[in-house]
Motif scaffolding. Structure first.
Motif, PDB file in Angstrom:
ATOM      1  N   VAL A 131     -13.916 -48.597  31.479  1.00  7.50           N
ATOM      2  CA  VAL A 131     -14.425 -48.113  32.763  1.00  7.50           C
ATOM      3  C   VAL A 131     -14.279 -49.167  33.856  1.00  7.50           C
ATOM      4  O   VAL A 131     -13.727 -48.899  34.928  1.00  7.50           O
ATOM      5  CB  VAL A 131     -15.898 -47.678  32.634  1.00  7.50           C
ATOM      6  CG1 VAL A 131     -16.455 -47.229  33.983  1.00  7.50           C
ATOM      7  CG2 VAL A 131     -16.032 -46.555  31.613  1.00  7.50           C
ATOM      8  N   ARG A 132     -14.749 -50.367  33.590  1.00  3.25           N
ATOM      9  CA  ARG A 132     -14.745 -51.409  34.618  1.00  3.25           C
ATOM     10  C   ARG A 132     -13.431 -52.196  34.652  1.00  3.25           C
ATOM     11  O   ARG A 132     -12.967 -52.600  35.705  1.00  3.25           O
ATOM     12  CB  ARG A 132     -15.919 -52.360  34.396  1.00  3.25           C
ATOM     13  CG  ARG A 132     -17.278 -51.677  34.372  1.00  3.25           C
ATOM     14  CD  ARG A 132     -17.613 -51.014  35.705  1.00  3.25           C
ATOM     15  NE  ARG A 132     -17.895 -52.022  36.716  1.00  3.25           N
ATOM     16  CZ  ARG A 132     -17.671 -51.847  38.022  1.00  3.25           C
ATOM     17  NH1 ARG A 132     -17.110 -50.731  38.458  1.00  3.25           N
ATOM     18  NH2 ARG A 132     -17.975 -52.803  38.881  1.00  3.25           N
ATOM     19  N   GLY A 133     -12.820 -52.429  33.516  1.00  2.00           N
ATOM     20  CA  GLY A 133     -11.614 -53.247  33.463  1.00  2.00           C
ATOM     21  C   GLY A 133     -10.307 -52.482  33.590  1.00  2.00           C
ATOM     22  O   GLY A 133      -9.264 -53.063  33.841  1.00  2.00           O
ATOM     23  N   ARG A 134     -10.368 -51.158  33.370  1.00  2.00           N
ATOM     24  CA  ARG A 134      -9.177 -50.310  33.508  1.00  2.00           C
ATOM     25  C   ARG A 134      -8.007 -50.857  32.680  1.00  2.00           C
ATOM     26  O   ARG A 134      -6.875 -50.941  33.145  1.00  2.00           O
ATOM     27  CB  ARG A 134      -8.762 -50.164  34.976  1.00  2.00           C
ATOM     28  CG  ARG A 134      -9.898 -49.775  35.903  1.00  2.00           C
ATOM     29  CD  ARG A 134      -9.465 -49.612  37.342  1.00  2.00           C
ATOM     30  NE  ARG A 134      -8.808 -50.790  37.893  1.00  2.00           N
ATOM     31  CZ  ARG A 134      -9.444 -51.864  38.356  1.00  2.00           C
ATOM     32  NH1 ARG A 134     -10.776 -51.917  38.307  1.00  2.00           N
ATOM     33  NH2 ARG A 134      -8.760 -52.889  38.848  1.00  2.00           N
ATOM     34  N   LEU A 135      -8.305 -51.216  31.435  1.00  2.00           N
ATOM     35  CA  LEU A 135      -7.286 -51.773  30.548  1.00  2.00           C
ATOM     36  C   LEU A 135      -6.135 -50.795  30.374  1.00  2.00           C
ATOM     37  O   LEU A 135      -6.342 -49.623  30.086  1.00  2.00           O
ATOM     38  CB  LEU A 135      -7.914 -52.094  29.188  1.00  2.00           C
ATOM     39  CG  LEU A 135      -6.960 -52.571  28.076  1.00  2.00           C
ATOM     40  CD1 LEU A 135      -6.310 -53.896  28.448  1.00  2.00           C
ATOM     41  CD2 LEU A 135      -7.710 -52.684  26.753  1.00  2.00           C
ATOM     42  N   GLN A 136      -4.914 -51.299  30.542  1.00  3.61           N
ATOM     43  CA  GLN A 136      -3.707 -50.499  30.383  1.00  3.61           C
ATOM     44  C   GLN A 136      -2.944 -50.928  29.138  1.00  3.61           C
ATOM     45  O   GLN A 136      -3.059 -52.066  28.674  1.00  3.61           O
ATOM     46  CB  GLN A 136      -2.815 -50.653  31.621  1.00  3.61           C
ATOM     47  CG  GLN A 136      -3.480 -50.267  32.921  1.00  3.61           C
ATOM     48  CD  GLN A 136      -3.871 -48.803  32.967  1.00  3.61           C
ATOM     49  OE1 GLN A 136      -3.047 -47.922  32.692  1.00  3.61           O
ATOM     50  NE2 GLN A 136      -5.136 -48.530  33.295  1.00  3.61           N
ATOM     51  N   GLN A 137      -2.155 -50.014  28.618  1.00  7.16           N
ATOM     52  CA  GLN A 137      -1.344 -50.284  27.440  1.00  7.16           C
ATOM     53  C   GLN A 137      -0.441 -51.490  27.678  1.00  7.16           C
ATOM     54  O   GLN A 137       0.224 -51.602  28.700  1.00  7.16           O
ATOM     55  CB  GLN A 137      -0.485 -49.062  27.105  1.00  7.16           C
ATOM     56  CG  GLN A 137       0.091 -49.054  25.702  1.00  7.16           C
ATOM     57  CD  GLN A 137      -0.962 -48.716  24.649  1.00  7.16           C
ATOM     58  OE1 GLN A 137      -1.931 -48.014  24.949  1.00  7.16           O
ATOM     59  NE2 GLN A 137      -0.784 -49.217  23.440  1.00  7.16           N
TER      60      GLN A 137
END
Length: 322
Positions: A131-137
């Protein structure tokens, strides 16, 4: 019943094992088998947490055990293996009473000790990264305090959520072994970590920094980010709350992002259930390994809580209650 009480506000030495009355009130009654310990527990023993109960009070915010009884209409029933959140005291005891929406069924492939180490850390890290870090592949994640509870959780979860690389930052070689066991791709020492990260990434830097430590490494964490990178502020176990020179954010289009998991859960109905559903599916499917906590007997609760304060904790710390 046996319980761990704080009798005075002068640190972990004030923690004692005592006989107290079982709790009363409406809710799900759980016979506790294991209870998690976390950094807020250490702060509570000194009256330094934002929530400040008057002693004596029973410590413990996260538990695992078996349901003794549940209200009509609850999603759990007598005999179910569960984990739960007391939010924020009362868990380090043989019996706890929890609100139904803070109790979750524990997968059969997860032990009580591991279960007691799941909620605070894994839900915080899941929320932080998604949610906060918006981690992407394919992104790279740097983890401070990598041998602690939040750190080892981040090392377990980040790859499952899409990270291709996790770089653990630790203070000693002994803690490096803990980080490696938790799944770190690379491990560097805190002293000089910025230069080590630059070398490991061929000068590129990292996409996300998970920071439960704060203190004097904050500026070098900002310098370790790629353009568009995110630094996730989760806590300040290092003691000092750092400040940000906002020109650094502007120059490289980077974000400093607050991760207030408890505040979010308190203002977003259903958030805990959504987060647990996602983590539970990862655990049940075997994609996410349960934590391997450092387990203390109940009568050594003072030492367990002290390990939070003096930063000697090895991964997640859990008390065996039964």
């Amino acid at each position: 019943m046996r319980a761990i009480r704080v009798t005075r506000l002068d640190g972990p030495d004030s923690v004692e094992l005592a006989e107290v009355d079982e709790p009363t009130g409406d809710g799900v009654v759980v016979e506790v088998h294991a209870a998690g310990a976390a950094f807020p527990d250490a702060l509570l023993t000194r009256g330094l947490y934002q929530y400040r109960p008057n002693p004596p009070f029973v410590l413990g915010a996260e538990i695992a055990g078996v349901v003794r009884s549940a209200p009509e209409g609850a999603h759990v029933r007598s005999g179910d293996r569960v984990v739960g959140l007391t939010m924020l005291t009362g868990g380090m005891a043989e019996v706890a009473v929890l609100q139904p929406d803070r109790v979750f069924k524990l997968p059969d492939n997860v032990s009580f000790e591991a279960g007691a180490g799941l909620l605070f850390n894994d839900l915080t890290v899941y929320f932080a990264l998604t949610v906060r870090g918006r981690l992407q592949q394919g992104e790279t994640v740097l983890v401070h305090g990598a041998a602690g509870g939040i750190g080892t959780s981040a090392l377990r979860l980040a790859p499952v959520l899409g990270a291709s690389r996790t770089i653990a930052v630790v203070s000693t070689e002994e803690k490096a072994e803990i980080a490696t066991s938790a799944g770190a791709t690379d491990v560097v020492l805190a002293e000089g970590f910025k230069d080590a990260v630059k070398e490991l990434t061929d000068g590129r830097g990292v996409d996300i920094v998970v920071d439960p430590v704060g203190g004097d490494r904050f500026t070098d964490s900002l310098r370790s980010l790629v353009a568009g990178g995110r630094l996730l502020v989760i806590g300040f176990t290092g003691g000092e709350i750092p400040t940000v020179k906002v020109n650094r954010l502007l120059l490289n289009n980077i974000d400093v992002v607050g991760v207030g998991w408890g505040a979010w859960a308190g203002t977003h109905p259903g958030a805990l259930n959504e987060q647990w559903a996602a983590v539970e599916e990862l655990l049940s499917s075997g994609r996410l390994a349960p934590p391997d906590p450092d387990v203390y007997p109940l009568d050594e609760a003072a030492a367990a809580v002290a390990s939070m304060e003096n930063r000697t904790a090895k991964g997640k710390v859990v008390l065996r209650v039964r």
